[in-house]
Design a protein around this motif. Sequence first.
Motif, PDB file in Angstrom:
ATOM      1  N   THR A  13       0.824  -1.208   0.000  1.00 58.10           N
ATOM      2  CA  THR A  13       0.000   0.000   0.000  1.00 58.10           C
ATOM      3  C   THR A  13       0.857   1.258   0.000  1.00 58.10           C
ATOM      4  OG1 THR A  13      -1.756  -1.164   1.190  1.00 58.10           O
ATOM      5  CG2 THR A  13      -1.796   1.238   1.244  1.00 58.10           C
ATOM      6  N   GLU A 121      -7.215  12.293  -8.062  1.00 53.85           N
ATOM      7  CA  GLU A 121      -8.412  11.544  -7.663  1.00 53.85           C
ATOM      8  C   GLU A 121      -8.078  10.086  -7.381  1.00 53.85           C
ATOM      9  OE1 GLU A 121     -12.376  11.246  -6.622  1.00 53.85           O
ATOM     10  OE2 GLU A 121     -11.198  13.018  -7.133  1.00 53.85           O
ATOM     11  N   HIS A 123      -5.214   8.981  -6.386  1.00 54.55           N
ATOM     12  CA  HIS A 123      -4.458   8.968  -5.133  1.00 54.55           C
ATOM     13  C   HIS A 123      -5.392   9.057  -3.928  1.00 54.55           C
ATOM     14  CE1 HIS A 123      -1.324   9.805  -2.212  1.00 54.55           C
ATOM     15  NE2 HIS A 123      -1.981  10.902  -1.863  1.00 54.55           N
ATOM     16  N   ILE A 124      -6.409   9.930  -4.012  1.00 54.86           N
ATOM     17  CA  ILE A 124      -7.353  10.077  -2.901  1.00 54.86           C
ATOM     18  C   ILE A 124      -8.134   8.785  -2.685  1.00 54.86           C
ATOM     19  CG2 ILE A 124      -9.439  11.291  -2.157  1.00 54.86           C
ATOM     20  CD1 ILE A 124      -8.338  13.768  -3.582  1.00 54.86           C
ATOM     21  N   LEU A 125      -8.613   8.176  -3.771  1.00 55.09           N
ATOM     22  CA  LEU A 125      -9.375   6.931  -3.642  1.00 55.09           C
ATOM     23  C   LEU A 125      -8.521   5.808  -3.081  1.00 55.09           C
ATOM     24  CD1 LEU A 125     -11.418   7.033  -6.977  1.00 55.09           C
ATOM     25  CD2 LEU A 125     -12.227   7.536  -4.667  1.00 55.09           C
ATOM     26  N   GLU A 126      -7.268   5.717  -3.538  1.00 61.66           N
ATOM     27  CA  GLU A 126      -6.374   4.673  -3.040  1.00 61.66           C
ATOM     28  C   GLU A 126      -6.044   4.886  -1.565  1.00 61.66           C
ATOM     29  OE1 GLU A 126      -4.392   1.105  -3.613  1.00 61.66           O
ATOM     30  OE2 GLU A 126      -5.613   2.217  -5.062  1.00 61.66           O
ATOM     31  N   ALA A 127      -5.800   6.144  -1.199  1.00 62.24           N
ATOM     32  CA  ALA A 127      -5.504   6.427   0.204  1.00 62.24           C
ATOM     33  C   ALA A 127      -6.718   6.173   1.090  1.00 62.24           C
ATOM     34  CB  ALA A 127      -5.037   7.877   0.347  1.00 62.24           C
ATOM     35  N   ARG A 128      -7.918   6.486   0.588  1.00 65.16           N
ATOM     36  CA  ARG A 128      -9.126   6.237   1.372  1.00 65.16           C
ATOM     37  C   ARG A 128      -9.389   4.749   1.516  1.00 65.16           C
ATOM     38  NH1 ARG A 128     -14.179   9.252  -0.962  1.00 65.16           N
ATOM     39  NH2 ARG A 128     -12.759  10.988  -0.498  1.00 65.16           N
ATOM     40  N   ARG A 129      -9.052   3.984   0.491  1.00 61.51           N
ATOM     41  CA  ARG A 129      -9.298   2.540   0.533  1.00 61.51           C
ATOM     42  C   ARG A 129      -8.353   1.833   1.492  1.00 61.51           C
ATOM     43  NH1 ARG A 129      -8.175  -1.735  -3.109  1.00 61.51           N
ATOM     44  NH2 ARG A 129      -6.903  -0.316  -4.355  1.00 61.51           N
ATOM     45  N   HIS A 130      -7.161   2.405   1.672  1.00 65.37           N
ATOM     46  CA  HIS A 130      -6.165   1.780   2.551  1.00 65.37           C
ATOM     47  C   HIS A 130      -5.787   2.736   3.681  1.00 65.37           C
ATOM     48  CE1 HIS A 130      -5.548  -1.544  -0.267  1.00 65.37           C
ATOM     49  NE2 HIS A 130      -5.524  -0.649  -1.238  1.00 65.37           N
ATOM     50  N   THR A 131      -6.774   3.346   4.300  1.00 62.52           N
ATOM     51  CA  THR A 131      -6.489   4.273   5.388  1.00 62.52           C
ATOM     52  C   THR A 131      -5.984   3.517   6.601  1.00 62.52           C
ATOM     53  OG1 THR A 131      -8.225   5.761   4.622  1.00 62.52           O
ATOM     54  CG2 THR A 131      -7.472   6.030   6.887  1.00 62.52           C
ATOM     55  N   ARG A 137      -1.437   6.725  11.962  1.00 64.05           N
ATOM     56  CA  ARG A 137      -1.426   8.072  11.409  1.00 64.05           C
ATOM     57  C   ARG A 137      -0.799   9.063  12.383  1.00 64.05           C
ATOM     58  NH1 ARG A 137      -6.827   6.793  10.069  1.00 64.05           N
ATOM     59  NH2 ARG A 137      -7.616   8.427  11.450  1.00 64.05           N
TER      60      ARG A 137
END
Length: 282
Positions: A13, A121, A123-131, A137
Motif C-alpha cells: 500500500t 483523484e 491517489h485520494i481513492l487509493e488512500a481512502r481505501r487503505h487508510t 497516522r
Amino acid sequence: MTVSSHTQSGTLTTDVLIEHRREIADLQQRIRNRRLQVAGLYGTPSAVVAIVVAWAGLKISLWTDSPTPKGVGNTLVGILFLLVVATAAQFAIEFSSSFDLWRDEKTSVRKLKLDLALAEERHILEARRHTPPPADRQASYRERLPGEVFRLRAESRHYRRMHLLMQWLLFFGSASISAVAAWFDPPQPGKGVLIALGFMVTVVTAAAGYFKPRERAFNLQQTADSIEQHATALDLGIAPYNSIEEAKNLEVFATTVEGLRAEQRMREQQLDQPQQGQQQVI
C-alpha cells in the motif's frame, strides 16, 4: 504468518501511494514545462512583430529624413536574429518528428491538467481505501514534524533578515539625509540625493509597517520552539505525555501541535489585517 502478510500488504500500500505521489509531482512539473514551452511558441513570434513595429515607429518619428544610427540598427538586427532563430527552433521541435526534445509536444496544458486531476483523484481513492488506523497516522504525524519545525525556523530567519535589512536601510538613510543636507549647501546635486534618500526611507518605513517582518519572525520562531518542546517531551515521556498508553500520548501530542499551528495561522491572519481590524480581532 498473519503478521508477515499484514506487513507485506502495508508495504505494498505504501509503495502504491508513493507511486501516485510521484505521478502527481511528475505531472505538475510537466505542466510547468509545457506552460513555458507554449509561452515561448507564442511569445517569440509576438516579440519579433513588436520589435519590427517599434523599429518602424522609431524610423518614422525620429529618423524620417536621416539614416538610423548604426548602433541602434545593429542592436535591433541582432535581437531580431536571435528571436527568429529561437522561433524557428521552437517550431521545429514542436511540429517536426525529427526532434524528440520536448516530452509533451503537441499536447495542450488543459489535457495535462485533466491528467493531473485524475491522478490526484486516484491517489485520494487509493488512500481512502487503505487508510491506516489512527495510531499509525499519529505516529507518522510525529515523524513529519521535524520538517515542519525546519520550515518554521527557515521562514523565521527569512523575516528576521528582512527586518534587519530594513532597519539598516533606515539607519543609513536617515543618517545620510542629515549628512547630505549639511554637506551640500547648493541645491544640486544634494537636492536630488536628498529626494532619493527621503523616498527610500519612506518606502522602507511603509513596507516595514505593512509586512511586519519582525512580528512574523517572532511568531514563527515561537511556534517552532513550542512544537520542538512538545516533541522532546513526547520522546522523553514527561508531562503531559507520561501516560502508560502510547496511543493516548500520541493523541494528546497531535491535538496540541495542531492547536499550536492553528494559533500560528491566526496570528498570521491578524498581521495581514489593518491595524483597526487587528484591534477588533483582539
